[in-house]
Design a protein around this motif. Sequence first.
Motif, PDB file in Angstrom:
ATOM      1  N   THR A 130       0.838  -1.204   0.000  1.00  0.00           N
ATOM      2  CA  THR A 130       0.000   0.000   0.000  1.00  0.00           C
ATOM      3  C   THR A 130       0.865   1.244   0.000  1.00  0.00           C
ATOM      4  OG1 THR A 130      -0.052  -0.029   2.418  1.00  0.00           O
ATOM      5  CG2 THR A 130      -1.855  -1.143   1.265  1.00  0.00           C
ATOM      6  N   ASP A 131       0.321   2.330  -0.568  1.00  0.00           N
ATOM      7  CA  ASP A 131       1.096   3.571  -0.594  1.00  0.00           C
ATOM      8  C   ASP A 131       1.053   4.297   0.746  1.00  0.00           C
ATOM      9  OD1 ASP A 131      -1.497   4.475  -0.650  1.00  0.00           O
ATOM     10  OD2 ASP A 131      -1.321   5.564  -2.544  1.00  0.00           O
ATOM     11  N   PHE A 132       0.294   3.764   1.701  1.00  0.00           N
ATOM     12  CA  PHE A 132       0.345   4.268   3.076  1.00  0.00           C
ATOM     13  C   PHE A 132       1.022   3.204   3.944  1.00  0.00           C
ATOM     14  CE2 PHE A 132      -3.664   1.998   2.686  1.00  0.00           C
ATOM     15  CZ  PHE A 132      -3.760   1.274   3.867  1.00  0.00           C
ATOM     16  N   PRO A 133       1.580   3.574   5.092  1.00  0.00           N
ATOM     17  CA  PRO A 133       2.321   2.615   5.923  1.00  0.00           C
ATOM     18  C   PRO A 133       1.374   1.650   6.646  1.00  0.00           C
ATOM     19  CG  PRO A 133       2.237   4.746   6.994  1.00  0.00           C
ATOM     20  CD  PRO A 133       1.630   4.937   5.642  1.00  0.00           C
ATOM     21  N   SER A 134       1.135   0.513   6.051  1.00  0.00           N
ATOM     22  CA  SER A 134       0.091  -0.393   6.524  1.00  0.00           C
ATOM     23  C   SER A 134       0.623  -1.533   7.387  1.00  0.00           C
ATOM     24  CB  SER A 134      -0.669  -0.987   5.337  1.00  0.00           C
ATOM     25  OG  SER A 134       0.209  -1.668   4.465  1.00  0.00           O
TER      26      SER A 134
ATOM     27  N   ASN B 207       0.859  -9.638   9.054  1.00  0.00           N
ATOM     28  CA  ASN B 207       1.590  -9.152  10.226  1.00  0.00           C
ATOM     29  C   ASN B 207       0.953  -9.618  11.528  1.00  0.00           C
ATOM     30  OD1 ASN B 207       2.043  -6.118   8.435  1.00  0.00           O
ATOM     31  ND2 ASN B 207       3.664  -7.556   8.885  1.00  0.00           N
ATOM     32  N   ILE B 208      -0.353  -9.410  11.656  1.00  0.00           N
ATOM     33  CA  ILE B 208      -1.064  -9.746  12.895  1.00  0.00           C
ATOM     34  C   ILE B 208      -2.185 -10.723  12.564  1.00  0.00           C
ATOM     35  CG2 ILE B 208      -2.451  -8.862  14.812  1.00  0.00           C
ATOM     36  CD1 ILE B 208      -1.089  -6.155  14.447  1.00  0.00           C
ATOM     37  N   TRP B 209      -2.190 -11.860  13.277  1.00  0.00           N
ATOM     38  CA  TRP B 209      -3.272 -12.829  13.156  1.00  0.00           C
ATOM     39  C   TRP B 209      -4.115 -12.790  14.428  1.00  0.00           C
ATOM     40  CZ3 TRP B 209      -4.888 -15.924   9.171  1.00  0.00           C
ATOM     41  CH2 TRP B 209      -4.078 -15.934   8.032  1.00  0.00           C
ATOM     42  N   ILE B 210      -5.426 -12.858  14.228  1.00  0.00           N
ATOM     43  CA  ILE B 210      -6.352 -12.792  15.355  1.00  0.00           C
ATOM     44  C   ILE B 210      -7.345 -13.947  15.273  1.00  0.00           C
ATOM     45  CG2 ILE B 210      -6.181 -10.291  15.680  1.00  0.00           C
ATOM     46  CD1 ILE B 210      -8.729 -10.018  13.983  1.00  0.00           C
ATOM     47  N   ASP B 211      -7.989 -14.244  16.402  1.00  0.00           N
ATOM     48  CA  ASP B 211      -9.044 -15.253  16.429  1.00  0.00           C
ATOM     49  C   ASP B 211     -10.097 -14.818  17.436  1.00  0.00           C
ATOM     50  OD1 ASP B 211     -10.415 -17.514  15.702  1.00  0.00           O
ATOM     51  OD2 ASP B 211      -8.896 -18.940  16.403  1.00  0.00           O
TER      52      ASP B 211
ATOM     53  N   LEU C  21      -5.156   1.240  15.882  1.00  0.00           N
ATOM     54  CA  LEU C  21      -5.040   1.291  14.431  1.00  0.00           C
ATOM     55  C   LEU C  21      -6.365   1.704  13.814  1.00  0.00           C
ATOM     56  CD1 LEU C  21      -3.441  -1.555  15.453  1.00  0.00           C
ATOM     57  CD2 LEU C  21      -2.661  -1.432  13.103  1.00  0.00           C
ATOM     58  N   ALA C  22      -6.289   2.451  12.716  1.00  0.00           N
ATOM     59  CA  ALA C  22      -7.450   2.746  11.888  1.00  0.00           C
ATOM     60  C   ALA C  22      -7.481   1.713  10.764  1.00  0.00           C
ATOM     61  CB  ALA C  22      -7.352   4.152  11.305  1.00  0.00           C
ATOM     62  N   ILE C  23      -8.608   1.030  10.604  1.00  0.00           N
ATOM     63  CA  ILE C  23      -8.734   0.010   9.565  1.00  0.00           C
ATOM     64  C   ILE C  23      -9.111   0.709   8.268  1.00  0.00           C
ATOM     65  CG2 ILE C  23      -9.807  -2.146   8.889  1.00  0.00           C
ATOM     66  CD1 ILE C  23      -8.040  -2.241  11.443  1.00  0.00           C
ATOM     67  N   ARG C  24      -8.252   0.560   7.270  1.00  0.00           N
ATOM     68  CA  ARG C  24      -8.368   1.372   6.061  1.00  0.00           C
ATOM     69  C   ARG C  24      -9.051   0.656   4.896  1.00  0.00           C
ATOM     70  NH1 ARG C  24      -4.404   5.516   5.545  1.00  0.00           N
ATOM     71  NH2 ARG C  24      -5.200   5.703   3.419  1.00  0.00           N
ATOM     72  N   GLU C  25      -8.641  -0.588   4.615  1.00  0.00           N
ATOM     73  CA  GLU C  25      -9.188  -1.250   3.432  1.00  0.00           C
ATOM     74  C   GLU C  25      -8.968  -2.756   3.483  1.00  0.00           C
ATOM     75  OE1 GLU C  25      -5.648  -0.735   0.165  1.00  0.00           O
ATOM     76  OE2 GLU C  25      -6.743   1.085   0.711  1.00  0.00           O
ATOM     77  N   ARG C  26      -9.724  -3.466   2.654  1.00  0.00           N
ATOM     78  CA  ARG C  26      -9.544  -4.905   2.513  1.00  0.00           C
ATOM     79  C   ARG C  26      -8.288  -5.198   1.694  1.00  0.00           C
ATOM     80  NH1 ARG C  26     -15.820  -6.727   1.442  1.00  0.00           N
ATOM     81  NH2 ARG C  26     -14.837  -8.295   0.103  1.00  0.00           N
ATOM     82  N   ILE C  27      -7.741  -6.391   1.880  1.00  0.00           N
ATOM     83  CA  ILE C  27      -6.544  -6.797   1.140  1.00  0.00           C
ATOM     84  C   ILE C  27      -6.971  -7.677  -0.029  1.00  0.00           C
ATOM     85  CG2 ILE C  27      -4.313  -7.948   1.237  1.00  0.00           C
ATOM     86  CD1 ILE C  27      -4.332  -7.508   4.277  1.00  0.00           C
TER      87      ILE C  27
ATOM     88  N   GLY D  68      -8.224 -10.561   4.668  1.00  0.00           N
ATOM     89  CA  GLY D  68      -7.564  -9.682   5.616  1.00  0.00           C
ATOM     90  C   GLY D  68      -7.841  -8.215   5.354  1.00  0.00           C
ATOM     91  N   VAL D  69      -7.376  -7.384   6.275  1.00  0.00           N
ATOM     92  CA  VAL D  69      -7.555  -5.932   6.155  1.00  0.00           C
ATOM     93  C   VAL D  69      -6.243  -5.224   6.462  1.00  0.00           C
ATOM     94  CG1 VAL D  69     -10.022  -5.943   6.694  1.00  0.00           C
ATOM     95  CG2 VAL D  69      -8.361  -5.769   8.565  1.00  0.00           C
ATOM     96  N   TYR D  70      -6.112  -4.024   5.904  1.00  0.00           N
ATOM     97  CA  TYR D  70      -4.970  -3.169   6.198  1.00  0.00           C
ATOM     98  C   TYR D  70      -5.359  -2.139   7.253  1.00  0.00           C
ATOM     99  CZ  TYR D  70      -2.330  -4.686   2.050  1.00  0.00           C
ATOM    100  OH  TYR D  70      -1.625  -5.402   1.115  1.00  0.00           O
ATOM    101  N   GLY D  71      -4.521  -2.011   8.258  1.00  0.00           N
ATOM    102  CA  GLY D  71      -4.696  -0.968   9.250  1.00  0.00           C
ATOM    103  C   GLY D  71      -3.524  -0.016   9.226  1.00  0.00           C
TER     104      GLY D  71
END
Length: 251
Positions: A134-138, A166-170, A192-198, A231-234
Motif C-alpha cells: 500500500t502507498d500508506f504505511p500499513s 503481520n497480525i493474526w487474530i481469532d 489502528l485505523a482500519i483502512r481497506e480490505r486486502i 484480511g484488512v490493512y490498518g
Amino acid sequence: MITVTELYRHPVKAHGREALCAVTLHAGKTMPMDRVWAVAHEMSKFNDAAPEWAHCVNFSRGAKAPELMAISVKTDEATNTLTFSHPDLPDLSINPDIPAQAARLVEWTKPIMPADRAASDRIVRAPDRGMTDTDFPSISINSRASLRAVSEKAGRDVSQLRWRGNIWIDGLEPWAEFDWIGREVQIGTTRLAIRERITRCPATSANPQTGERDLDTLTILSDGWGHKDFGVYGEVIETGDVKLGDKLELL
C-alpha cells in the motif's frame, strides 16, 4: 473475545517470514523490520538516486516467483544480519545494507527464480518506511476464522503463511473483519485505523513449505464469497505494544 494468535514480519519483501512474540508499533509507521528492503528486478523503475516507496510490480515477489514463498528468515538486529533458509538452498547470512553482501542474496535466489521473468537485480530500501503493498504505511491483520472458512472450502488445511500477514487474530466470525473498514481497533496498547480490505494475488497459491503452486486460492475465494480479498490493512494511529495473547477491541 478477540485475541492475537501470531505476529510476523518480513524483513526483505517477498523473501522470508519471521515469527515474533511481541512488537512495538509506531504511529504512522510500518511494522519495525517489516519489508525494510525489497529486491528490485532488472526492469524495475525504482529510483536509487531518490529512493521512495514504489509499487510491488518493481520487485521480485511470490506472485511471479512462487518458490520465494518457501523462504524463512531470522534477524539479528544487533548486527543487522539476516539469515535466510529455503528447503532447496543452503542457509545464507548477510547484512543487506552492505552492497557486496546484498548481492549475495540476489545470487542465492537465482536457482529458484523462473527463467521467463525479469531477473532480480539489487536490494533497495525506502527511507523511514517499509515497502508494503500500500502507498500508506500499513499493517496487515488476518483472521483465523476466515482462514478456517477458506480451509473448509478448499477441503484441506490452508497455512496462514500463504497470506504473509503481520497480525493474526481469532475469536470473531469469518469475514467479520471486513465490517471494520473506517473504524478503529485497540490491540494491546496500540490503536489502528482500519483502512481497506486486502485484495490477494497468485502468491497465495504457492505452498509456503515447498514453494510449489498447489492451491488455487483466488478461485476458492471468488467461488466461495464473490471476491479475492483476505484480511484488512490498518494504519497505526497510536504508538503501543502488541504481544501474543493480547486482546483486540473494536472501538
